[in-house]
Scaffold this motif. Structure first.
Motif, mmCIF file in Angstrom:
data_model
loop_
_atom_site.group_PDB
_atom_site.id
_atom_site.type_symbol
_atom_site.label_atom_id
_atom_site.label_comp_id
_atom_site.label_asym_id
_atom_site.label_seq_id
_atom_site.Cartn_x
_atom_site.Cartn_y
_atom_site.Cartn_z
ATOM 1 N N VAL A 106 5.303 4.109 -2.722
ATOM 2 C CA VAL A 106 4.026 4.805 -2.507
ATOM 3 C C VAL A 106 3.396 5.155 -3.836
ATOM 4 O O VAL A 106 4.052 5.503 -4.770
ATOM 5 N N LEU A 125 -3.167 -4.943 -1.016
ATOM 6 C CA LEU A 125 -2.767 -3.838 -1.893
ATOM 7 C C LEU A 125 -2.359 -4.352 -3.271
ATOM 8 O O LEU A 125 -2.708 -3.759 -4.296
ATOM 9 N N GLU A 128 -3.395 1.827 1.605
ATOM 10 C CA GLU A 128 -2.088 2.485 1.814
ATOM 11 C C GLU A 128 -2.094 3.234 3.136
ATOM 12 O O GLU A 128 -1.127 3.184 3.888
ATOM 13 N N ILE A 169 -7.069 1.429 -2.893
ATOM 14 C CA ILE A 169 -5.614 1.564 -2.757
ATOM 15 C C ILE A 169 -5.310 2.677 -1.752
ATOM 16 O O ILE A 169 -4.468 2.504 -0.859
ATOM 17 N N ARG A 186 -4.040 -3.295 -6.792
ATOM 18 C CA ARG A 186 -3.223 -2.754 -7.896
ATOM 19 C C ARG A 186 -3.443 -3.574 -9.169
ATOM 20 O O ARG A 186 -3.461 -3.036 -10.276
ATOM 21 N N ARG A 200 8.106 0.611 1.458
ATOM 22 C CA ARG A 200 7.227 0.212 0.346
ATOM 23 C C ARG A 200 7.072 1.376 -0.627
ATOM 24 O O ARG A 200 7.113 2.531 -0.214
#
Ligand SMILES: [Fe+2]
Length: 154
Positions: free
Chosen positions: A154, A101, A130, A126, A105, A152
């Motif tokens: 979001v 992830l 996720e 992503i 990003r 985490r």
């Protein structure tokens, strides 16, 4: 729309490719080592994850050659805790997905408002990662427990 920094984008795509290839190996390896009552659904779930990682690796690799660069033949780091209970496998998986992830990003930050197609790819990945991390997190919770196993953003 300004142009993307091709070298930086290719470097991140190569790290994504390596991480996803590591996922293929990791999930396949774990699928051999699940024993106990949960084996049948767990093995098929792990193999689905291996196939999904392969698809992501192929998509990243295609982007690398689309940008005119050479795709890495390196496989990302493979942690093997040598603990093969389902909880340990899932915790390792959650950690690896978190790393993936972070890479997606990074990719998004490099291509946002610069390339519609690459931005779309980064956002889709992503969303997929996720969703996957959320699923693993829920698998790690005890029945009736609502709070996240790992908090985490979001
Ligand atoms: Fe992935």
């Amino acid at each position: 729309m300004s142009a993307i920094d091709k070298d930086k984008v290719i470097a991140v795509l190569n790290r994504i490719l390596e991480a996803e290839l590591a996922g293929v190996v990791r999930y396949t390896h774990y699928s051999f080592l699940v024993f106990g009552f949960g084996r049948i659904p767990m093995v098929s779930w792990l193999r689905e994850q291996a196939s999904e990682s392969l698809l992501h690796a192929q998509q990243a690799g295609e982007w690398i050659t689309t940008l005119g660069a050479y795709p890495s033949l390196v496989i990302g780091s493979l942690l093997d805790s040598h603990k093969h209970d389902i909880g340990a496998i899932l915790r390792e998986s959650l950690e690896a997905e978190g790393d993936a992830l972070t890479l997606y990003r990074e990719l998004l930050a490099l291509v946002e408002d610069r390339s519609v197609a690459l931005e779309e790819f980064a956002r889709q990945m992503i969303l997929a990662e996720e969703g996957h991390a959320a699923q693993v997190d829920k698998m790690l919770r005890k029945p009736g427990e609502l709070s996240a196993f790992v908090a985490r953003p979001v």
